[in-house]
Design an enzyme around this catalytic site. Structure first.
Site, PDB file in Angstrom:
ATOM      1  N   THR A  67      -5.111   3.809   8.477  1.00 19.90           N
ATOM      2  CA  THR A  67      -5.088   2.867   7.359  1.00 19.90           C
ATOM      3  C   THR A  67      -5.860   3.418   6.171  1.00 19.90           C
ATOM      4  O   THR A  67      -6.271   4.595   6.172  1.00 19.90           O
ATOM      5  CB  THR A  67      -5.547   1.452   7.817  1.00 19.90           C
ATOM      6  OG1 THR A  67      -5.315   0.535   6.745  1.00 19.90           O
ATOM      7  CG2 THR A  67      -7.003   1.408   8.232  1.00 19.90           C
ATOM      8  N   LYS A  71      -3.912   7.280   4.613  1.00 17.73           N
ATOM      9  CA  LYS A  71      -2.492   7.332   4.967  1.00 17.73           C
ATOM     10  C   LYS A  71      -1.729   8.515   4.360  1.00 17.73           C
ATOM     11  O   LYS A  71      -0.763   8.992   4.944  1.00 17.73           O
ATOM     12  CB  LYS A  71      -1.797   6.024   4.568  1.00 17.73           C
ATOM     13  CG  LYS A  71      -2.231   4.851   5.448  1.00 17.73           C
ATOM     14  CD  LYS A  71      -1.815   3.530   4.844  1.00 17.73           C
ATOM     15  CE  LYS A  71      -0.564   3.012   5.456  1.00 17.73           C
ATOM     16  NZ  LYS A  71      -0.329   1.586   5.145  1.00 17.73           N
ATOM     17  N   GLY A 137       3.174   1.424  -6.083  1.00 18.05           N
ATOM     18  CA  GLY A 137       2.170   2.195  -5.345  1.00 18.05           C
ATOM     19  C   GLY A 137       2.675   2.544  -3.956  1.00 18.05           C
ATOM     20  O   GLY A 137       3.883   2.566  -3.694  1.00 18.05           O
TER      21      GLY A 137
HETATM   22  P1  ATR Z   1      -0.922   0.215  -2.410  1.00 20.54           P
HETATM   23  O1  ATR Z   1      -0.957   1.460  -1.568  1.00 20.54           O
HETATM   24  O2  ATR Z   1      -1.519  -0.988  -1.743  1.00 20.54           O
HETATM   25  O3  ATR Z   1       0.442  -0.065  -2.954  1.00 20.54           O
HETATM   26  P2  ATR Z   1      -1.734   1.416  -4.911  1.00 20.54           P
HETATM   27  O4  ATR Z   1      -0.992   2.640  -4.548  1.00 20.54           O
HETATM   28  O5  ATR Z   1      -3.077   1.543  -5.507  1.00 20.54           O
HETATM   29  O6  ATR Z   1      -1.914   0.491  -3.642  1.00 20.54           O
HETATM   30  O7  ATR Z   1      -0.787   0.547  -5.877  1.00 20.54           O
HETATM   31  C1  ATR Z   1      -1.202  -0.632  -6.454  1.00 20.54           C
HETATM   32  C2  ATR Z   1      -0.048  -1.265  -7.227  1.00 20.54           C
HETATM   33  O8  ATR Z   1      -0.509  -2.520  -7.754  1.00 20.54           O
HETATM   34  C3  ATR Z   1       0.418  -0.452  -8.437  1.00 20.54           C
HETATM   35  O9  ATR Z   1       1.785  -0.701  -8.638  1.00 20.54           O
HETATM   36  C4  ATR Z   1      -0.427  -1.051  -9.565  1.00 20.54           C
HETATM   37  O10 ATR Z   1       0.104  -0.889 -10.839  1.00 20.54           O
HETATM   38  P3  ATR Z   1      -0.212   0.463 -11.708  1.00 20.54           P
HETATM   39  O11 ATR Z   1       0.654   1.520 -11.113  1.00 20.54           O
HETATM   40  O12 ATR Z   1       0.154   0.126 -13.094  1.00 20.54           O
HETATM   41  O13 ATR Z   1      -1.674   0.727 -11.528  1.00 20.54           O
HETATM   42  C5  ATR Z   1      -0.391  -2.504  -9.172  1.00 20.54           C
HETATM   43  N1  ATR Z   1      -1.491  -3.291  -9.753  1.00 20.54           N
HETATM   44  C6  ATR Z   1      -2.774  -3.319  -9.326  1.00 20.54           C
HETATM   45  N2  ATR Z   1      -3.496  -4.167 -10.101  1.00 20.54           N
HETATM   46  C7  ATR Z   1      -2.637  -4.693 -11.006  1.00 20.54           C
HETATM   47  C8  ATR Z   1      -2.757  -5.625 -12.078  1.00 20.54           C
HETATM   48  N3  ATR Z   1      -3.934  -6.222 -12.340  1.00 20.54           N
HETATM   49  N4  ATR Z   1      -1.662  -5.934 -12.807  1.00 20.54           N
HETATM   50  C9  ATR Z   1      -0.476  -5.345 -12.543  1.00 20.54           C
HETATM   51  N5  ATR Z   1      -0.282  -4.448 -11.540  1.00 20.54           N
HETATM   52  C10 ATR Z   1      -1.343  -4.118 -10.791  1.00 20.54           C
END
Ligand code: ATR
Length: 283
Positions: A67, A71, A137
């Protein structure tokens, strides 16, 4: 179950790992089938990941889940990766086959099986539906991979950082040529213009986890026809609005359950006791 010299060891590698629900529901699954095995948490710092993966072989740990934050990094240290790991770029399960480590990603399977359970209630098929996926993400990659494998009508992929959505799509174009027509990037501030066109909305971002989070769009614009899935394991403001509007909705629990079910089945080659595992997660 009495532990003894033949007890098999499984576990989860994370940092932090103490909030993981996997030790509880995987151990219950082993016990329910009378398998002499334990499933324990392994708290592993990023700088120790390679040694920990070597340790799986040295200690004959039979299988692990991986996790956050390991990953992606873990892929470097295994002997083989499955097709979905190649596309998603992340692994959450390792099978130790006599010292040969094979990595899988069961998140896509978990998402799709959970979604199918929800769609059964509406007597609908994934292939007939259009999706709005929020986020680009790691979690989004698993969701999009699953949807593309199933074959959907259309996926609109919305992200705050548009380039990340475009990058995801260009990476997935290797998967097959229909991706080009099936998936389209959308700016997050334009998603309200797409609500009419879509049947299912999936949140893969972390937005909604904390009470102070600003909504991704105006949830008042959600329509009763929408089916809403949030992969966060609680009733987020998005899901609360979905419920208020009379939509069919689902939180992240089924995805969590079924990714674990699939890992269990990879390791044991037996059918997982789904209802035992579900009951523990719902507690
Ligand atoms: P995970 O592996 O859980 O998907 P991540 O790879 O860090 O985590 O991805 C987080 C996602 O949430 C991304 O799409 C991010 O958008 P950005 O690519 O623009 O950063 C999105 N995200 C996180 N906080 C956000 C916010 N406050 N508003 C809009 N999108 C958000």
């Amino acid at each position: 179950m009495q532990l003894n010299g033949e007890t098999l060891v499984y576990g989860i590698i994370g940092y932090p790992v103490k909030h993981s629900k996997s030790p509880t529901f995987q151990t219950a699954a082993f016990q329910s089938l009378g398998i002499n095995a334990v499933y324990v948490p392994f708290h592993v710092k990023p700088e120790d990941l390679e040694k920990a993966v070597e340790g799986i072989k040295a200690l004959s740990v039979k299988g692990v889940n991986i996790t956050i934050p390991h990953k992606e990094e873990v892929i470097k240290y295994v002997n083989e990766i499955s097709e979905e790991v190649k596309f998603i770029g992340a692994a959450n399960t390792i099978e130790n086959i006599d010292g040969y480590l094979k990595a899988y990603n069961t998140d896509a399977y978990g998402f799709i099986r959970g979604l199918k359970e929800l769609l059964e209630k509406a007597e609908k098929d994934i292939s007939d539906l259009s999706f709005l996926v929020l986020g680009a993400g790691g979690a989004s990659r698993a969701v999009v991979y699953g949807l593309l494998k199933e074959g959907t009508k259309k996926i609109y992929l919305a992200n705050r950082t548009l380039e990340k959505a475009e990058k995801l799509i260009s990476d997935f174009k290797q998967l097959n040529r229909i991706v080009e027509k099936t998936i389209e990037p959308v700016r997050l501030d334009k998603v309200e213009d797409y609500l009419d066109k879509v049947d299912v909305i999936v949140n893969t971002t972390s937005v909604g986890l904390h009470p102070e989070d600003k909504p991704l769009f105006d949830y008042e614009k959600i329509m009763k026809k929408h089916i809403i899935v949030d992969i966060i394991y609680k009733k987020t403001p998005l899901l609360k609005k979905a419920e208020e509007k009379g939509c069919l909705w689902q939180d992240g629990l089924p995805m969590l359950l079924y990714q674990g079910v699939r890992s269990f089945e990879i390791w044991t080659k037996r059918e997982a006791p789904v209802e035992v595992m579900r009951k523990i997660l719902e507690k």
